[in-house]
Motif scaffolding. Structure first.
Motif, short mmCIF file in Angstrom:
data_model
loop_
_atom_site.label_atom_id
_atom_site.label_comp_id
_atom_site.label_asym_id
_atom_site.label_seq_id
_atom_site.Cartn_x
_atom_site.Cartn_y
_atom_site.Cartn_z
N THR A 140 -7.21 -9.37 -2.85
CA THR A 140 -7.51 -8.24 -1.89
C THR A 140 -6.36 -7.32 -2.08
O THR A 140 -6.34 -6.12 -1.80
CB THR A 140 -7.88 -8.56 -0.59
OG1 THR A 140 -7.00 -9.57 -0.28
CG2 THR A 140 -9.44 -9.32 -0.31
N VAL A 141 -5.15 -8.03 -2.30
CA VAL A 141 -4.03 -7.17 -2.22
C VAL A 141 -3.51 -7.07 -3.42
O VAL A 141 -2.82 -7.97 -3.87
CB VAL A 141 -2.91 -7.80 -1.40
CG1 VAL A 141 -1.47 -6.80 -1.08
CG2 VAL A 141 -3.52 -8.03 0.25
N GLY B 160 2.67 -3.25 -10.39
CA GLY B 160 3.87 -2.71 -10.70
C GLY B 160 4.47 -1.98 -9.32
O GLY B 160 4.88 -2.69 -8.44
N LEU B 161 4.39 -0.52 -9.38
CA LEU B 161 5.17 0.00 -8.31
C LEU B 161 4.27 0.35 -7.23
O LEU B 161 4.79 0.81 -5.94
CB LEU B 161 5.88 1.40 -8.93
CG LEU B 161 6.98 1.10 -9.84
CD1 LEU B 161 7.21 2.55 -10.50
CD2 LEU B 161 8.35 0.67 -9.23
N TRP B 162 2.79 0.07 -7.31
CA TRP B 162 2.11 0.48 -6.20
C TRP B 162 1.22 -0.70 -5.61
O TRP B 162 1.15 -1.63 -6.24
CB TRP B 162 0.88 1.57 -7.06
CG TRP B 162 1.69 2.64 -7.56
CD1 TRP B 162 2.22 2.74 -8.53
CD2 TRP B 162 1.74 4.01 -6.78
NE1 TRP B 162 2.64 4.05 -8.90
CE2 TRP B 162 2.15 4.79 -7.79
CE3 TRP B 162 1.49 4.49 -5.75
CZ2 TRP B 162 2.68 6.22 -7.61
CZ3 TRP B 162 1.51 5.73 -5.56
CH2 TRP B 162 2.21 6.82 -6.43
N CYS C 179 -7.74 0.83 3.61
CA CYS C 179 -8.39 2.28 3.47
C CYS C 179 -8.42 2.70 2.00
O CYS C 179 -8.71 3.53 1.59
CB CYS C 179 -7.49 3.16 3.94
SG CYS C 179 -5.57 3.36 3.33
N GLY C 180 -7.96 1.66 1.15
CA GLY C 180 -8.16 1.68 -0.29
C GLY C 180 -7.20 2.49 -0.81
O GLY C 180 -6.95 2.73 -2.00
N ALA D 203 -0.91 5.64 5.70
CA ALA D 203 -2.47 6.26 5.94
C ALA D 203 -3.13 5.87 7.12
O ALA D 203 -3.51 6.42 7.83
CB ALA D 203 -3.22 6.32 4.66
N CYS D 204 -3.49 4.47 7.14
CA CYS D 204 -4.29 4.12 8.03
C CYS D 204 -3.65 3.18 9.13
O CYS D 204 -4.13 2.60 9.93
CB CYS D 204 -5.55 3.42 7.42
SG CYS D 204 -5.10 1.62 6.80
#
Ligand SMILES: [Zn+2]
Length: 279
Positions: A18-19, A23-25, A31-32, A49-50
């Motif tokens: 799920t997580v 790399g950097l992201w 929220c996707g 964002a959420c």
């Protein structure tokens, strides 16, 4: 939440599914949105964002809450694998792997330090170490934190992040519930405050003992808090569970928590509460 999901007779770690970190992201499971890792770190591991609260390491959490100059203590204990336990792999191997991954001997860190002007004893659980599970070392380390609070009359704060008791240590693990609860009763008799901070997830034997025994029981937003998982409960009571069941906000609404406090406000909230409790 289950740590593992069975799929085609293979056991898959659901956390890794799920997580997804590429790399950097990091992709937010709520929220996707893809979040730049440096932004996530700068925002205290909360989705910009959420507002989804990602899990946070024990040491990062202590750094966030305590004034500089605090001291880590009781780090030397190590599990002896009392049952010589093997499931998919030997418990001894799991311990070594977790020690390498986290740089800790077990799923807990005690610290002495200050929140504002208040001297406190803090115990923070490390979820990355075998799901924050509580074996004899976690139990003994928390018991020592309770003893330190009793000796110095510094308020105690325990930050939970745990799937519950550590099955690889069997009854030695379950005994910790009684040991810590007895210590907290002594702390209560001595009128030294104890604040329980629950983070995602706080389940099983940890909820059934010290996490729910605070003079104040608070939680981060959206944290899974419960004893048994929702599927087990649904099968037992033969009823569908309501939306948001076992999340912080639902528990607050139903009187099981005193407050839900966002990570950004946690330090200030604790400082204010300590002032109110001890002056
Ligand atoms: Zn998000």
């Amino acid at each position: 939440m289950s740590w593992f999901k069975r799929e085609d007779n293979k056991i898959v770690n659901t956390e890794e599914r799920t997580v997804r970190t590429e790399g950097l992201w990091t992709k937010c499971p709520s929220c996707g949105k893809a979040i730049f890792n440096a932004d996530l770190e700068a925002n205290q591991q909360v989705c910009p964002a959420c507002g989804h609260h990602f899990k946070m390491g024990a040491r990062e959490r202590l750094a966030l809450l305590l004034e500089p100059g605090y001291q880590l203590v009781d780090l030397e204990l190590k599990s002896t694998d009392p049952l010589n336990f093997t499931d998919l792999k030997p418990y001894k191997k799991r311990l070594v792997d977790a020690q390498k991954k986290t740089g800790l001997n077990d799923a807990i860190v005690n610290a002495l330090g200050n929140i504002g002007k208040h001297e406190v004893v803090i115990s923070a659980m490390e979820y990355a170490f075998i799901g924050g599970s509580m074996g004899a070392v976690v139990g003994e380390t928390i018991a020592r934190a309770v003893d330190r609070s009793l000796e110095t009359r510094r308020p105690l704060i325990i930050i939970s992040a745990s799937g519950g008791a550590r099955m690889m240590e069997g009854i030695a693990s379950l005994m910790q519930l009684a040991k810590i609860s007895a210590g907290l009763a002594r702390l209560d008799d001595a009128k030294v405050p104890y604040i329980s901070v629950m983070t995602d997830p706080t389940t099983g034997g940890v909820t059934a003992s010290f996490a729910m025994l605070g003079d104040l029981n608070i939680a981060e937003p959206g944290a899974l808090i419960g004893f048994a998982g929702p599927r087990v409960i649904e099968q037992t009571i033969r009823q569908k569970l309501p939306e948001g069941f076992q999340r912080s906000e639902f528990l607050l609404q139903h009187g099981f928590l005193d407050a839900v406090v966002p990570r950004k406000e946690m330090k200030e909230y604790l400082e204010r509460t300590l002032t109110w409790m001890v002056g």
